[in-house]
Design a protein around this motif. Structure first.
Motif, PDB file in Angstrom:
ATOM      1  N   GLY A  36      29.183  61.514 -41.365  1.00 13.79           N
ATOM      2  CA  GLY A  36      29.435  62.786 -40.686  1.00 13.79           C
ATOM      3  C   GLY A  36      28.996  62.767 -39.234  1.00 13.79           C
ATOM      4  O   GLY A  36      29.594  63.416 -38.379  1.00 13.79           O
ATOM      5  N   ALA A  37      27.940  62.008 -38.967  1.00 14.19           N
ATOM      6  CA  ALA A  37      27.440  61.882 -37.594  1.00 14.19           C
ATOM      7  C   ALA A  37      28.214  60.828 -36.807  1.00 14.19           C
ATOM      8  O   ALA A  37      28.000  60.666 -35.615  1.00 14.19           O
ATOM      9  N   GLY A  38      29.094  60.097 -37.487  1.00 15.82           N
ATOM     10  CA  GLY A  38      29.916  59.100 -36.809  1.00 15.82           C
ATOM     11  C   GLY A  38      29.240  57.756 -36.619  1.00 15.82           C
ATOM     12  O   GLY A  38      29.768  56.896 -35.918  1.00 15.82           O
ATOM     13  N   VAL A  39      28.083  57.556 -37.239  1.00 17.33           N
ATOM     14  CA  VAL A  39      27.323  56.328 -37.038  1.00 17.33           C
ATOM     15  C   VAL A  39      27.743  55.240 -38.023  1.00 17.33           C
ATOM     16  O   VAL A  39      27.552  54.065 -37.758  1.00 17.33           O
ATOM     17  N   VAL A  40      28.317  55.631 -39.136  1.00 18.58           N
ATOM     18  CA  VAL A  40      28.755  54.694 -40.170  1.00 18.58           C
ATOM     19  C   VAL A  40      30.195  55.009 -40.530  1.00 18.58           C
ATOM     20  O   VAL A  40      30.601  56.172 -40.568  1.00 18.58           O
ATOM     21  N   ALA A  41      30.953  53.966 -40.792  1.00 15.67           N
ATOM     22  CA  ALA A  41      32.325  54.110 -41.303  1.00 15.67           C
ATOM     23  C   ALA A  41      32.395  53.323 -42.607  1.00 15.67           C
ATOM     24  O   ALA A  41      31.680  52.328 -42.779  1.00 15.67           O
ATOM     25  N   SER A  42      33.226  53.791 -43.520  1.00 20.18           N
ATOM     26  CA  SER A  42      33.352  53.070 -44.783  1.00 20.18           C
ATOM     27  C   SER A  42      34.820  52.914 -45.144  1.00 20.18           C
ATOM     28  O   SER A  42      35.683  53.657 -44.670  1.00 20.18           O
ATOM     29  N   GLU A  43      35.048  51.946 -45.995  1.00 20.23           N
ATOM     30  CA  GLU A  43      36.401  51.633 -46.438  1.00 20.23           C
ATOM     31  C   GLU A  43      36.328  51.241 -47.908  1.00 20.23           C
ATOM     32  O   GLU A  43      35.456  50.460 -48.297  1.00 20.23           O
ATOM     33  N   LYS A  44      37.225  51.799 -48.699  1.00 15.90           N
ATOM     34  CA  LYS A  44      37.230  51.482 -50.121  1.00 15.90           C
ATOM     35  C   LYS A  44      38.377  50.529 -50.415  1.00 15.90           C
ATOM     36  O   LYS A  44      39.533  50.803 -50.099  1.00 15.90           O
ATOM     37  N   VAL A  45      38.019  49.393 -51.023  1.00 15.71           N
ATOM     38  CA  VAL A  45      39.010  48.411 -51.453  1.00 15.71           C
ATOM     39  C   VAL A  45      38.771  48.204 -52.941  1.00 15.71           C
ATOM     40  O   VAL A  45      37.718  47.674 -53.333  1.00 15.71           O
ATOM     41  N   GLY A  46      39.703  48.651 -53.747  1.00 12.87           N
ATOM     42  CA  GLY A  46      39.508  48.595 -55.194  1.00 12.87           C
ATOM     43  C   GLY A  46      38.384  49.532 -55.584  1.00 12.87           C
ATOM     44  O   GLY A  46      38.398  50.707 -55.271  1.00 12.87           O
ATOM     45  N   ARG A  47      37.382  48.989 -56.265  1.00 11.93           N
ATOM     46  CA  ARG A  47      36.246  49.801 -56.703  1.00 11.93           C
ATOM     47  C   ARG A  47      35.050  49.674 -55.759  1.00 11.93           C
ATOM     48  O   ARG A  47      34.012  50.274 -55.999  1.00 11.93           O
TER      49      ARG A  47
END
Length: 113
Positions: A54-65
């Motif tokens: 939410g603060a923009g410091v981390v990004a995530s990506e889901k690949v499969g599980r």
């Protein structure tokens, strides 16, 4: 979306979130890998990650599980800029105060015996 300074500092205020960022500074990691060193549930770690995202410091990506997170270092530059601006302002103020004190310092009178 650009994060605001308040949400950024709120995200950085928690020691668990700072530890997560420290780990991510070495490279991307899965949520499970990030949760491993903490004595808390996976759901609690996910909540911390949500604050960081939410603060923009981390990004995530889901690949499969697997959800993989990575640090967004440019978001930290917002905090760096905010701190630098305040430091510069106070350094100028202190320099002016020093100049004023030097200019108004009374001369040291010699003892006349």
């Amino acid at each position: 979306m650009t994060p605001d300074v308040d949400s950024l500092f709120q995200a950085l205020a928690d020691p668990t979130r700072r530890a997560i960022l420290e780990r991510l500074s070495r490279g991307p990691a899965s949520v499970s890998d990030l949760a491993r060193p903490f004595d808390m549930s996976l759901a609690a770690v996910v909540q911390h990650l949500a604050v960081l995202e939410g603060a923009g410091v981390v990004a995530s990506e889901k690949v499969g599980r697997v959800r993989t997170c990575r640090i967004e270092p440019e978001a930290l530059s917002l905090a760096e800029t905010w701190i630098k601006e305040r430091r510069t302002l106070w350094e100028r103020r202190l320099d002016r105060l020093g100049d004023y004190l030097d200019a108004t310092k009374p001369g040291i009178e010699k003892d006349q015996t």
